[in-house]
Write a protein that holds these residues in place. Structure first.
Motif, PDB file in Angstrom:
ATOM      1  N   SER A   1       0.825  -1.212   0.000  1.00 16.78           N
ATOM      2  CA  SER A   1       0.000   0.000   0.000  1.00 16.78           C
ATOM      3  C   SER A   1       0.854   1.255   0.000  1.00 16.78           C
ATOM      4  CB  SER A   1      -0.938   0.003   1.215  1.00 16.78           C
ATOM      5  OG  SER A   1      -1.934  -0.996   1.106  1.00 16.78           O
ATOM      6  N   VAL A   2       1.933   1.232   0.763  1.00 16.70           N
ATOM      7  CA  VAL A   2       2.832   2.387   0.820  1.00 16.70           C
ATOM      8  C   VAL A   2       3.554   2.574  -0.515  1.00 16.70           C
ATOM      9  CG1 VAL A   2       4.919   3.302   1.928  1.00 16.70           C
ATOM     10  CG2 VAL A   2       3.128   2.240   3.320  1.00 16.70           C
ATOM     11  N   LEU A   3       4.012   1.484  -1.114  1.00 15.53           N
ATOM     12  CA  LEU A   3       4.734   1.593  -2.378  1.00 15.53           C
ATOM     13  C   LEU A   3       3.836   2.099  -3.500  1.00 15.53           C
ATOM     14  CD1 LEU A   3       7.061  -1.554  -2.442  1.00 15.53           C
ATOM     15  CD2 LEU A   3       7.595   0.789  -1.759  1.00 15.53           C
ATOM     16  N   LYS A   4       2.541   1.753  -3.463  1.00 13.96           N
ATOM     17  CA  LYS A   4       1.612   2.258  -4.475  1.00 13.96           C
ATOM     18  C   LYS A   4       1.601   3.781  -4.472  1.00 13.96           C
ATOM     19  CE  LYS A   4      -2.499   0.517  -5.196  1.00 13.96           C
ATOM     20  NZ  LYS A   4      -3.849  -0.057  -4.958  1.00 13.96           N
TER      21      LYS A   4
ATOM     22  N   LYS B   1      -5.416   7.092   2.295  1.00 17.51           N
ATOM     23  CA  LYS B   1      -6.820   7.055   1.895  1.00 17.51           C
ATOM     24  C   LYS B   1      -7.069   5.835   1.011  1.00 17.51           C
ATOM     25  CE  LYS B   1      -7.602  12.065   2.014  1.00 17.51           C
ATOM     26  NZ  LYS B   1      -7.982  13.271   1.215  1.00 17.51           N
ATOM     27  N   LEU B   2      -8.208   5.220   1.202  1.00 23.15           N
ATOM     28  CA  LEU B   2      -8.565   4.056   0.396  1.00 23.15           C
ATOM     29  C   LEU B   2      -8.768   4.474  -1.058  1.00 23.15           C
ATOM     30  CD1 LEU B   2     -11.113   2.192   2.711  1.00 23.15           C
ATOM     31  CD2 LEU B   2      -8.689   1.646   2.355  1.00 23.15           C
TER      32      LEU B   2
ATOM     33  N   GLY C   1      -8.448  -1.128  -1.617  1.00 25.04           N
ATOM     34  CA  GLY C   1      -9.287   0.057  -1.427  1.00 25.04           C
ATOM     35  C   GLY C   1     -10.676  -0.247  -0.918  1.00 25.04           C
ATOM     36  N   VAL C   2     -10.818  -1.326  -0.168  1.00 21.12           N
ATOM     37  CA  VAL C   2     -12.121  -1.759   0.343  1.00 21.12           C
ATOM     38  C   VAL C   2     -12.227  -1.449   1.835  1.00 21.12           C
ATOM     39  CG1 VAL C   2     -13.601  -3.774   0.772  1.00 21.12           C
ATOM     40  CG2 VAL C   2     -12.383  -3.557  -1.397  1.00 21.12           C
ATOM     41  N   ARG C   3     -13.331  -0.869   2.230  1.00 23.63           N
ATOM     42  CA  ARG C   3     -13.554  -0.539   3.638  1.00 23.63           C
ATOM     43  C   ARG C   3     -13.615  -1.813   4.476  1.00 23.63           C
ATOM     44  NH1 ARG C   3     -18.292   3.692   5.555  1.00 23.63           N
ATOM     45  NH2 ARG C   3     -17.508   4.090   7.680  1.00 23.63           N
ATOM     46  N   CYS C   4     -13.051  -1.754   5.677  1.00 21.53           N
ATOM     47  CA  CYS C   4     -12.974  -2.944   6.525  1.00 21.53           C
ATOM     48  C   CYS C   4     -13.491  -2.651   7.928  1.00 21.53           C
ATOM     49  CB  CYS C   4     -11.526  -3.445   6.606  1.00 21.53           C
ATOM     50  SG  CYS C   4     -11.329  -4.978   7.558  1.00 21.53           S
TER      51      CYS C   4
ATOM     52  N   GLY D   1      -5.354  -0.961   9.422  1.00 19.77           N
ATOM     53  CA  GLY D   1      -5.075  -1.025   7.998  1.00 19.77           C
ATOM     54  C   GLY D   1      -4.938   0.338   7.356  1.00 19.77           C
ATOM     55  N   TYR D   2      -4.097   0.411   6.338  1.00 24.62           N
ATOM     56  CA  TYR D   2      -3.916   1.630   5.561  1.00 24.62           C
ATOM     57  C   TYR D   2      -5.279   2.133   5.075  1.00 24.62           C
ATOM     58  CZ  TYR D   2      -2.698   4.479   1.483  1.00 24.62           C
ATOM     59  OH  TYR D   2      -2.602   5.491   0.571  1.00 24.62           O
TER      60      TYR D   2
END
Length: 341
Positions: free
Chosen positions: A23-26, A157-158, A273-276, A291-292
Motif C-alpha cells: 500500500s505504501v509503495l503504491k 486514503k482508500l 481500497g475496500v472498507r474494513c 489497515g492503511y
C-alpha cells in the motif's frame, strides 16, 4: 545529495506487514515515478506487488538458497546485480540487518525501520499503561523513504481498485441484487480470533439479509470450518483452498465491505481500497497496525484497562475473567454492519 534512483526494499514477513508495504509503495511510485523499487520478500507475497508500476519483485527463500548467513550473502550477491544505490530496510529483523550491513560495506545508503519498541512496551504493559495512539506502521515505513531524502506525503486514503474476477468466481457474483461482504474470521494467534459460534451468528444474519458472504484465510482446519458454514447457508462461499492469493485479491476488490480480525485480511482489503470492519481483542488499533486508509470508527472493540497486553496477540488478555476478544458480541458487529451498509 541527489535522491536514490533505484532502491532495494526488504520486508520478509509477515503477510499483513508485507501487504501494508505494498500500500505504501503504491503511493510512493505515484509521487516518484522515476524511482525503481526492487521489492524483496517471500514468493508467496508476489501478488501484492503485481500491477504497481516501477516495482520489480525479487523472491526471498529463507529455507532454500537464502538460508542462514551464507544464504544472506547469496541474496546480497543477487541484489547487487540490479545496480541499486540505496536500501530501505522495512523489517529490521536479524536477516534484514545483516543484509543491510553487507550493503553498507559496499557503499550503499541504507535506512532502516524504527519499530517504536519503547512506546509499544508502554502501551502493552500492565502497570502505568500509556494508552495513546502510536505512529501508524505505514507511516513508519514511509519514514524510511523520508530518511533517504524523499518528501513523501502518505495520503492514507482508500483507493478502490476493482480487478477482473477469476473465472471460478463469476458464478458467485451472479446475483446483482445481493451485497457482497468478505469475512476473514481467522488469525495466526487464537487471542485475536472472534469466537466461531458468535461469528456464525453474524454469518446467519448476513444470510438472512441478502448478502453473499465470502470466507477468506487459513489452512486445512479453517477450510473445514468455512465449508461447514458454506453447507449451512447457501449464500456463503468459502474461498479457502479454491483460489490463490492473486485471485483472492481480485475477489476482495469486488466486495462492498470486508470484516476481519486484526490480521492480514484487513490489510488485503486496504490494498484493494475496500472498507474494513475490524474486530480487536488482545491487541489494539492504537499500536499502529490499523489497515492503511481504514478508520478507527470502523473498529469493533471493548475498552478495558488490561487492553492491549501485546502487540501481536500472542498472549492471553484476561479482562475480569474473560478473554478480551470475548468481550465483543455478535450484536456489536451486526449493528456496525447495519451502519456501514
Amino acid at each position: 545529495m541527489s535522491l536514490p534512483s533505484k532502491i532495494i526494499v526488504t520486508r520478509f514477513s509477515a503477510m499483513g506487514d508485507v501487504a501494508m508495504v505494498a500500500s505504501v509503495l503504491k503511493e510512493f511510485v505515484q509521487q516518484y515515478p522515476a524511482v525503481m523499487i526492487i521489492m524483496v520478500t517471500r514468493p508467496a507475497f508476489k501478488a501484492f506487488f503485481e500491477g504497481i508500476p516501477n516495482v520489480q519483485f525479487h523472491p526471498f527463500n529463507p529455507k532454500e538458497q537464502h538460508k542462514g548467513l551464507k544464504g544472506i550473502v547469496n541474496l546480497k550477491r543477487e541484489l547487487t546485480s540490479y545496480g541499486a544505490d540505496a536500501v530501505a530496510d522495512l523489517h529490521f529483523n536479524l536477516r534484514s540487518r545483516i543484509l543491510a550491513v553487507l550493503f553498507k560495506v559496499s557503499g550503499l545508503v541504507v535506512k532502516q525501520l524504527d519499530k517504536g519498541r519503547k512506546e509499544k512496551k508502554a502501551l502493552t504493559r500492565f502497570q502505568n499503561k500509556v494508552l495513546k495512539p502510536l505512529k501508524p506502521t505505514v507511516e513508519r515505513y514511509a519514514d524510511v523513504f523520508r530518511d533517504l531524502g524523499f518528501k513523501f506525503i502518505l495520503q492514507n486514503k482508500l483507493e478502490p481498485t476493482k480487478l477482473a474476477l477469476p473465472n471460478l468466481a463469476h458464478a458467485l457474483f451472479s446475483d446483482d441484487a445481493s451485497r457482497k461482504i468478505g469475512i476473514a474470521p481467522f488469525a495466526q494467534h487464537s487471542y485475536k480470533v472472534f469466537p466461531l459460534p458468535k461469528m456464525q451468528e453474524v454469518i446467519a444474519f448476513l444470510s438472512q439479509n441478502n448478502f453473499d458472504t465470502f470466507i477468506f484465510g487459513g489452512g486445512k482446519l479453517e477450510q473445514a470450518q468455512a465449508e461447514k458454514w458454506q453447507a449451512l447457508y447457501p449464500s456463503v462461499h468459502s474461498t479457502i483452498g479454491r483460489f490463490n492469493l492473486k485471485e483472492e485479491l481480485a475477489i476482495i476488490s469486488n466486495l462492498d465491505l470486508m470484516i476481519s480480525m486484526d490480521s492480514s485480511g484487513m490489510h488485503m482489503a486496504s490494498l484493494m481500497g475496500v472498507r474494513c470492519l475490524s474486530v480487536w481483542g488482545a491487541t489494539h488499533p492504537f499500536a499502529g497496525f490499523l489497515g492503511y486508509g481504514q478508520s478507527i470508527e470502523d473498529c469493533v472493540q471493548v475498552e478495558h484497562p488490561n487492553r492491549p497486553n501485546s502487540i501481536y496477540g500472542n498472549k492471553p488478555c484476561d479482562c475480569d475473567g474473560k478473554e478480551a476478544i470475548d468481550l465483543v458480541s455478535s450484536e456489536m458487529i451486526i449493528n456496525k454492519i447495519k451502519q456501514l451498509i
